[in-house]
Design a protein around this motif. Structure first.
Motif, mmCIF file in Angstrom:
data_model
loop_
_atom_site.group_PDB
_atom_site.id
_atom_site.type_symbol
_atom_site.label_atom_id
_atom_site.label_comp_id
_atom_site.label_asym_id
_atom_site.label_seq_id
_atom_site.Cartn_x
_atom_site.Cartn_y
_atom_site.Cartn_z
ATOM 1 N N PRO A 1 27.572 29.239 39.716
ATOM 2 C CA PRO A 1 27.015 30.597 39.722
ATOM 3 C C PRO A 1 27.671 31.519 40.743
ATOM 4 C CG PRO A 1 25.483 29.020 40.717
ATOM 5 C CD PRO A 1 26.567 28.214 40.071
ATOM 6 N N ALA A 2 28.077 31.001 41.894
ATOM 7 C CA ALA A 2 28.705 31.855 42.911
ATOM 8 C C ALA A 2 30.078 32.335 42.443
ATOM 9 C CB ALA A 2 28.824 31.096 44.236
ATOM 10 N N ILE A 3 30.833 31.469 41.797
ATOM 11 C CA ILE A 3 32.134 31.869 41.260
ATOM 12 C C ILE A 3 31.940 32.888 40.138
ATOM 13 C CG2 ILE A 3 34.189 31.056 40.031
ATOM 14 C CD1 ILE A 3 33.888 28.389 41.516
ATOM 15 N N LYS A 4 30.941 32.689 39.312
ATOM 16 C CA LYS A 4 30.643 33.646 38.238
ATOM 17 C C LYS A 4 30.349 35.027 38.818
ATOM 18 C CE LYS A 4 27.208 34.694 34.682
ATOM 19 N NZ LYS A 4 25.944 34.259 34.025
ATOM 20 N N GLN A 5 29.514 35.082 39.848
ATOM 21 C CA GLN A 5 29.168 36.370 40.441
ATOM 22 C C GLN A 5 30.379 37.024 41.093
ATOM 23 O OE1 GLN A 5 25.895 38.180 40.561
ATOM 24 N NE2 GLN A 5 27.660 39.522 40.795
ATOM 25 N N ALA A 6 31.194 36.231 41.778
ATOM 26 C CA ALA A 6 32.385 36.781 42.411
ATOM 27 C C ALA A 6 33.357 37.331 41.372
ATOM 28 C CB ALA A 6 33.069 35.706 43.252
ATOM 29 N N ALA A 7 33.455 36.667 40.216
ATOM 30 C CA ALA A 7 34.332 37.144 39.146
ATOM 31 C C ALA A 7 33.839 38.472 38.588
ATOM 32 C CB ALA A 7 34.422 36.098 38.036
ATOM 33 N N ALA A 8 32.522 38.607 38.457
ATOM 34 C CA ALA A 8 31.942 39.846 37.927
ATOM 35 C C ALA A 8 32.208 41.025 38.859
ATOM 36 C CB ALA A 8 30.445 39.665 37.706
ATOM 37 N N TRP A 9 32.392 40.760 40.162
ATOM 38 C CA TRP A 9 32.639 41.822 41.136
ATOM 39 C C TRP A 9 34.115 42.196 41.258
ATOM 40 C CZ3 TRP A 9 29.020 39.503 45.452
ATOM 41 C CH2 TRP A 9 27.681 39.836 45.141
ATOM 42 N N LEU A 10 35.021 41.457 40.649
ATOM 43 C CA LEU A 10 36.435 41.783 40.773
ATOM 44 C C LEU A 10 36.736 43.129 40.113
ATOM 45 C CD1 LEU A 10 38.209 38.358 40.055
ATOM 46 C CD2 LEU A 10 37.920 39.497 42.263
ATOM 47 N N PRO A 11 37.649 43.917 40.699
ATOM 48 C CA PRO A 11 37.935 45.256 40.184
ATOM 49 C C PRO A 11 38.846 45.223 38.957
ATOM 50 C CG PRO A 11 39.313 44.800 42.083
ATOM 51 C CD PRO A 11 38.400 43.618 41.943
ATOM 52 N N VAL A 12 38.335 44.709 37.857
ATOM 53 C CA VAL A 12 39.115 44.596 36.633
ATOM 54 C C VAL A 12 38.159 44.633 35.450
ATOM 55 C CG1 VAL A 12 39.039 42.065 36.574
ATOM 56 C CG2 VAL A 12 40.960 43.243 35.508
ATOM 57 N N GLY A 13 38.632 45.169 34.319
ATOM 58 C CA GLY A 13 37.798 45.211 33.124
ATOM 59 C C GLY A 13 37.759 43.881 32.410
ATOM 60 N N THR A 14 38.948 43.341 32.099
ATOM 61 C CA THR A 14 39.058 42.038 31.443
ATOM 62 C C THR A 14 40.179 41.250 32.104
ATOM 63 O OG1 THR A 14 40.549 42.992 29.780
ATOM 64 C CG2 THR A 14 38.206 42.844 29.201
ATOM 65 N N ALA A 15 39.998 39.938 32.200
ATOM 66 C CA ALA A 15 41.024 39.100 32.834
ATOM 67 C C ALA A 15 40.746 37.632 32.524
ATOM 68 C CB ALA A 15 41.052 39.323 34.344
ATOM 69 N N ILE A 16 41.798 36.824 32.617
ATOM 70 C CA ILE A 16 41.668 35.363 32.595
ATOM 71 C C ILE A 16 42.422 34.834 33.802
ATOM 72 C CG2 ILE A 16 42.119 33.203 31.379
ATOM 73 C CD1 ILE A 16 42.033 34.738 28.758
ATOM 74 N N LEU A 17 41.689 34.197 34.727
ATOM 75 C CA LEU A 17 42.275 33.607 35.927
ATOM 76 C C LEU A 17 42.367 32.097 35.749
ATOM 77 C CD1 LEU A 17 40.899 36.350 36.904
ATOM 78 C CD2 LEU A 17 40.889 35.326 39.172
ATOM 79 N N ASP A 18 43.499 31.542 36.131
ATOM 80 C CA ASP A 18 43.717 30.097 36.109
ATOM 81 C C ASP A 18 43.625 29.596 37.538
ATOM 82 O OD1 ASP A 18 44.415 27.526 35.398
ATOM 83 O OD2 ASP A 18 46.514 27.989 34.958
ATOM 84 N N GLY A 19 42.897 28.495 37.758
ATOM 85 C CA GLY A 19 42.773 27.998 39.116
ATOM 86 C C GLY A 19 42.000 26.704 39.191
ATOM 87 N N PHE B 1 45.374 30.644 41.068
ATOM 88 C CA PHE B 1 46.817 30.560 41.241
ATOM 89 C C PHE B 1 47.618 31.159 40.084
ATOM 90 C CE2 PHE B 1 45.372 26.062 40.372
ATOM 91 C CZ PHE B 1 45.655 26.034 39.012
ATOM 92 N N ASP B 2 46.936 31.717 39.072
ATOM 93 C CA ASP B 2 47.679 32.392 38.013
ATOM 94 C C ASP B 2 46.764 33.384 37.308
ATOM 95 O OD1 ASP B 2 49.775 33.079 36.249
ATOM 96 O OD2 ASP B 2 50.446 30.993 36.140
ATOM 97 N N LEU B 3 47.390 34.382 36.676
ATOM 98 C CA LEU B 3 46.678 35.424 35.945
ATOM 99 C C LEU B 3 47.290 35.494 34.553
ATOM 100 C CD1 LEU B 3 44.539 37.705 36.079
ATOM 101 C CD2 LEU B 3 46.381 39.238 36.862
ATOM 102 N N LEU B 4 46.497 35.161 33.532
ATOM 103 C CA LEU B 4 47.022 35.011 32.170
ATOM 104 C C LEU B 4 46.729 36.211 31.280
ATOM 105 C CD1 LEU B 4 46.004 31.284 31.584
ATOM 106 C CD2 LEU B 4 47.897 32.243 32.918
ATOM 107 N N TYR B 5 45.715 36.979 31.640
ATOM 108 C CA TYR B 5 45.315 38.151 30.844
ATOM 109 C C TYR B 5 44.767 39.175 31.820
ATOM 110 C CZ TYR B 5 43.159 40.731 26.941
ATOM 111 O OH TYR B 5 42.811 41.689 26.014
ATOM 112 N N PHE B 6 45.169 40.456 31.614
ATOM 113 C CA PHE B 6 44.799 41.456 32.612
ATOM 114 C C PHE B 6 44.581 42.804 31.943
ATOM 115 C CE2 PHE B 6 46.076 44.606 35.886
ATOM 116 C CZ PHE B 6 45.109 44.312 36.841
ATOM 117 N N ASP B 7 43.357 43.283 31.991
ATOM 118 C CA ASP B 7 43.005 44.608 31.474
ATOM 119 C C ASP B 7 43.593 44.879 30.088
ATOM 120 O OD1 ASP B 7 41.200 45.634 33.194
ATOM 121 O OD2 ASP B 7 42.566 46.974 34.249
ATOM 122 N N GLY B 8 43.357 43.942 29.177
ATOM 123 C CA GLY B 8 43.784 44.141 27.800
ATOM 124 C C GLY B 8 45.196 43.706 27.491
ATOM 125 N N HIS B 9 45.870 43.059 28.427
ATOM 126 C CA HIS B 9 47.251 42.670 28.209
ATOM 127 C C HIS B 9 47.445 41.176 28.445
ATOM 128 C CE1 HIS B 9 48.650 46.820 27.793
ATOM 129 N NE2 HIS B 9 47.770 47.100 28.745
#
Length: 350
Positions: A95-113, A149-157
């Motif tokens: 739940p803490a990771i979920k909340q932190a992800a919701a606060w990130l300054p991005v509309g849509t994203a996929i983070l690998d880690g 450690f990686d970003l696979l999708y970012f703001d619709g891209h």
């Protein structure tokens, strides 16, 4: 709010280094003039190929090898999803990771880690992660943090066809270096690979990861990412146990198997690394899975109980014997049986 935590990398870097870039402002990916890529429901992860020594050459960049659970954090317009590398939804477990992800300054994203729990020295500890999750059964962890450690999708891209160097640049804008929240950056380390491996081993870390900075993101174990370990640690299927009245949970030794092609093969046993709590949890899980005949050829075993091979134990070991058995093995924890990809495959190094 997320609570402050210990430095994520006190051993190999300056945790007080200045933030290298400012966070991006939230951008609306629904703007009509943008050409958007559909967001993948799931991406098979890029996996690191095991090598005995670090690679040479300017195209390689290095990171600490984290000892935890590989996850993908999907940030969508109306929700956050946290998926294991096998595709299982573990959003409720972090739940803490979920909340932190919701606060990130991005509309849509996929983070690998990797989800990890850090010890007092800032090292990731798989046993502590298992304790924080309360063992098996879907309990939540309030102590785990996500090392991105990686970003696979970012703001619709979709960024998978972009080079690692570009993906990392965008990731560092989204998750700045030096952060102490529940989502942190797994920082790149500029160093000679051999020297970094020696330093990692001196500080009792699991090892290092090398990545080709010019590579795109390719699912599978294709050699774009390499792992070099100080001490071997992998997942093995539990096929049974030998009884002992003198041991915790009456478990004298776990019987283990690895994958070889489409088959499981016996690789020996482990009789150390248990405490009372972990042994009792193991015994409870194994007793639900007892079968009459071993799923693999274990040879003659006295006082052995055989189980279905759908439990995966994380085992630390020093080497292999000439006949393919583990040497100096120690039990670290029980991995989730649903993620069968965690079982060691002989093709990794042989």
């Amino acid at each position: 709010m997320t609570k402050p935590r210990k430095p994520s990398q006190p051993l190999l870097g300056d945790v007080d280094a200045p933030i290298r870039s400012k966070a991006r402002r939230r951008r609306d990916p629904a703007q009509p003039h943008l050409l958007l890529d559909p967001m993948p429901a799931r991406i098979d992860p890029c996996l690191a190929l095991l090598k005995p020594r670090p690679p040479k050459g300017p195209q390689w960049t290095f990171e600490v090898k984290w000892d935890g659970y590989r996850l993908a954090v999907h940030i969508e317009q109306s929700r956050v999803r946290i998926l294991t590398r096998g595709g299982h939804d573990w959003t409720h477990r972090f739940p803490a990771i979920k909340q932190a992800a919701a606060w990130l300054p991005v509309g849509t994203a996929i983070l690998d880690g990797e989800a990890v729990v850090l010890d007092e020295q800032g090292r990731s500890d798989f046993g502590l992660l298992q304790q924080s999750l309360g063992g098996r059964g879907g309990k939540m962890s309030s102590d785990a943090i996500f090392m991105a450690f990686d970003l696979l999708y970012f703001d619709g891209h979709d960024l998978r066809n972009s080079e690692l160097e570009m993906r990392r640049h965008l990731l560092e804008e989204l998750v700045p270096a030096g952060g102490q929240g529940d989502i942190r950056l797994s920082e790149e380390i500029e160093a000679d690979g051999d020297a970094l491996l020696r330093l990692a081993c001196e500080h009792d870390l699991e090892g290092i990861i090398a990545k080709d900075r010019d590579s795109t993101y390719r699912s599978g174990r294709l050699g774009d990412w390499l792992k070099i370990k100080c001490i071997q640690s992998d997942g093995f299927a539990i096929v049974g146990y030998e009884k002992s009245t003198a041991s915790f949970g009456s478990i004298g030794r776990l019987l283990l198997a690895a994958r070889k092609g489409d088959q499981l093969v016996y690789v020996g046993g482990v009789g150390t690394g248990f405490n009372e709590r972990s042994a009792n949890e193991l015994r409870k899980q194994m007793d639900k899975r007892i079968i009459g005949k071993s799923a693999v050829d274990t040879g003659r075993k006295q006082n052995a109980v055989f189980v279905r091979p759908d439990l995966v134990a994380e085992i630390e070991y020093r080497a292999w014997t000439h006949d393919g058995k583990l040497r100096h093995a120690s039990y670290k924890g029980l991995r989730e049986a649903a993620d069968q990809l965690a079982v060691y495959e002989f093709d990794d190094i042989r």
